[in-house]
Scaffold this motif. Structure first.
Motif, mmCIF file in Angstrom:
data_model
loop_
_atom_site.group_PDB
_atom_site.id
_atom_site.type_symbol
_atom_site.label_atom_id
_atom_site.label_comp_id
_atom_site.label_asym_id
_atom_site.label_seq_id
_atom_site.Cartn_x
_atom_site.Cartn_y
_atom_site.Cartn_z
ATOM 1 N N CYS A 105 -20.802 25.701 -116.540
ATOM 2 C CA CYS A 105 -19.744 26.301 -117.356
ATOM 3 C C CYS A 105 -20.256 26.474 -118.778
ATOM 4 O O CYS A 105 -20.664 25.499 -119.421
ATOM 5 N N VAL A 106 -20.251 27.697 -119.253
ATOM 6 C CA VAL A 106 -20.748 27.993 -120.596
ATOM 7 C C VAL A 106 -19.639 28.656 -121.402
ATOM 8 O O VAL A 106 -18.679 29.197 -120.857
ATOM 9 N N GLY A 107 -19.808 28.628 -122.722
ATOM 10 C CA GLY A 107 -18.821 29.243 -123.597
ATOM 11 C C GLY A 107 -18.852 28.591 -124.957
ATOM 12 O O GLY A 107 -19.385 27.486 -125.122
ATOM 13 N N SER A 108 -18.278 29.255 -125.928
ATOM 14 C CA SER A 108 -18.250 28.697 -127.277
ATOM 15 C C SER A 108 -17.187 27.616 -127.372
ATOM 16 O O SER A 108 -16.385 27.423 -126.456
ATOM 17 N N GLY A 109 -17.178 26.894 -128.487
ATOM 18 C CA GLY A 109 -16.230 25.799 -128.656
ATOM 19 C C GLY A 109 -14.794 26.288 -128.793
ATOM 20 O O GLY A 109 -14.541 27.407 -129.236
ATOM 21 N N HIS A 122 -23.601 30.852 -129.705
ATOM 22 C CA HIS A 122 -23.717 31.894 -128.688
ATOM 23 C C HIS A 122 -24.140 31.229 -127.383
ATOM 24 O O HIS A 122 -25.101 30.453 -127.355
ATOM 25 N N ALA A 123 -23.435 31.522 -126.308
ATOM 26 C CA ALA A 123 -23.692 30.845 -125.033
ATOM 27 C C ALA A 123 -25.125 31.005 -124.567
ATOM 28 O O ALA A 123 -25.687 30.109 -123.941
ATOM 29 N N ILE A 124 -25.762 32.124 -124.910
ATOM 30 C CA ILE A 124 -27.120 32.375 -124.448
ATOM 31 C C ILE A 124 -28.102 31.383 -125.067
ATOM 32 O O ILE A 124 -29.173 31.111 -124.516
ATOM 33 N N LEU A 166 -18.479 31.628 -117.108
ATOM 34 C CA LEU A 166 -18.275 31.795 -118.547
ATOM 35 C C LEU A 166 -16.788 31.666 -118.853
ATOM 36 O O LEU A 166 -15.957 32.374 -118.289
ATOM 37 N N VAL A 167 -16.464 30.734 -119.747
ATOM 38 C CA VAL A 167 -15.076 30.513 -120.150
ATOM 39 C C VAL A 167 -14.876 31.122 -121.530
ATOM 40 O O VAL A 167 -15.637 30.836 -122.462
ATOM 41 N N THR A 168 -13.859 31.961 -121.668
ATOM 42 C CA THR A 168 -13.562 32.573 -122.949
ATOM 43 C C THR A 168 -12.048 32.622 -123.133
ATOM 44 O O THR A 168 -11.289 32.158 -122.279
ATOM 45 N N GLU A 218 -18.649 38.684 -127.096
ATOM 46 C CA GLU A 218 -19.747 37.775 -126.779
ATOM 47 C C GLU A 218 -19.894 37.620 -125.268
ATOM 48 O O GLU A 218 -21.003 37.569 -124.741
ATOM 49 N N ALA A 219 -18.763 37.559 -124.569
ATOM 50 C CA ALA A 219 -18.808 37.426 -123.114
ATOM 51 C C ALA A 219 -19.472 38.638 -122.473
ATOM 52 O O ALA A 219 -20.265 38.506 -121.532
ATOM 53 N N GLU A 220 -19.163 39.830 -122.968
ATOM 54 C CA GLU A 220 -19.802 41.041 -122.449
ATOM 55 C C GLU A 220 -21.311 41.013 -122.714
ATOM 56 O O GLU A 220 -22.119 41.348 -121.840
#
Length: 359
Positions: free
Chosen positions: A14-18, A149-151, A244-246, A255-257
């Motif tokens: 699971c990735v994503g910003s805070g 950034h998740a990347i 990806l959680v947004t 950012e998700a795109e």
């Protein structure tokens, strides 16, 4: 719920910003998998106190069976201890116990294993890989460290391993050029000049510890580089999926795109995007608007809220149209309450299941 989100999946990252609810979503996905009969481990970084209490991991760094569960499978959880994970890796990689002890006592290593950029990401993936190697779990869900950034999470271990490049290490390991030929000694002249400047700025103790550090890591730097390669292979394996959680924030949606495109370039498998806290739980935009009857002020407020969320829905639809080529997208409503116990995680897992059915 359709089984596709977990089908043929050994690792779910699971990735994503805070601030998007990533940790709670990761825990709820773990509950969902346990309800489906899997033996599941959720690895998290820094859960909120109440969530840690719910998972039974408050104040503990060990893998713990979540208390109070009654699932077809089993749910385990653990908070990643970055220092201990790095220490454990060194202990396995070092050829002699005394060599590992020397590294532990080195102040540069103590900073490296906790504060250096990329170290948290490396230890998160190291813990993931060691648990994966154990073969004890049907599914491991990793809640990644929050990044701008998740990347960045995917690139961090390679950046860290670059520090241990043999060319860099050798530069510090033999500053006097005693093991070099003529050309090596010529190059070492520049090295000695740089070290003299560093010694003036930082003191001789720091330079001594720097040399000791690169001398002592010689035994395990190859293992670190190999581990980085092994971890990368796991990340790009078909059995490793990314989620990806947004949330509603046009910057986060952009950012998700971007991430979906970058992850495809890197050979990773982004299969799911979760839009978290999209609408109030009680609001159904698909139902007929019956706000004409009732108290005037309440009718007006309801109409304004409905109009606001209809505008948001248009943005979501555009986002989904752009990203659906890369991954399934589903929405989770805002429960308008904190998830503070196992029943709350079960409720959220049910909403995730409903969202999956609608995709």
């Amino acid at each position: 719920m359709s089984p596709t989100i977990f089908q043929d999946t050994k690792v779910l990252i699971c990735v994503g910003s805070g601030g998007v609810g990533k940790t709670t979503v990761a825990a709820s996905l773990a509950v969902l998998a346990a309800k489906e009969g899997k033996r599941v481990l959720v690895l998290t970084i820094d859960p909120a106190k109440r969530l840690a209490q719910t998972l039974g991991i408050e104040g503990s760094k060990d893998i713990t069976k979540v208390p109070g569960q009654n699932f077809a499978g089993e749910l385990y959880a653990s908070v990643i201890d970055h220092k201990k994970t790095f220490d454990d890796f060194v202990a396995r990689a070092a050829r002699r116990a005394e060599s590992a002890e020397k590294i532990y006592k080195n102040r540069l290593y103590q900073q490296l294993s906790t504060n250096l950029s990329g170290s948290q990401e490396f230890t998160a993936l190291e813990k993931l890989y060691s648990c994966y190697e154990s073969g004890e779990f049907d599914l491991i869900i990793l809640d990644t460290p929050p990044t701008k950034h998740a990347i960045d999470f995917l690139h961090a271990p390679q950046k860290l391993s670059a520090l241990f490049n043999e060319g860099v290490a050798k530069w510090f390991r033999d500053p006097e050029g005693k093991k070099s030929g003529f050309f090596g000694q010529l190059l070492q002249t520049g090295t000695r000049q740089v070290l003299k400047i560093l010694e003036t700025l930082t003191g001789s103790t720091f330079i001594h510890e720097l040399g000791d550090f690169f001398t002592n890591i010689e035994q395990w730097q190859e293992q670190l580089l190999k581990r980085t390669v092994d971890v990368h292979r796991l990340l790009v394996a078909p059995s490793t999926q990314f989620c990806l959680v947004t949330s509603f924030d046009q910057a986060k949606l952009k950012e998700a795109e971007y991430f979906s495109r970058e992850i495809k370039k890197g050979g990773y498998h982004l299969t799911t995007v979760v839009l978290n806290r999209v609408f109030p739980y009680w609001l159904d935009l698909r139902s007929e608007d019956k706000s004409q009857k009732g108290h005037g002020d309440l009718v007006s407020l309801y109409s304004q809220m409905r109009s606001y969320y209809n505008q948001r829905d248009l943005i979501y639809q555009q986002f989904e149209a752009n990203i659906r080529k890369e991954a399934r997208v589903f929405r989770i409503p805002d429960l308008v309450k904190d998830i503070s116990d196992l029943s709350g995680l079960e409720e959220l897992s049910g909403l995730i299941a409903e969202g999956e059915k609608k995709t």
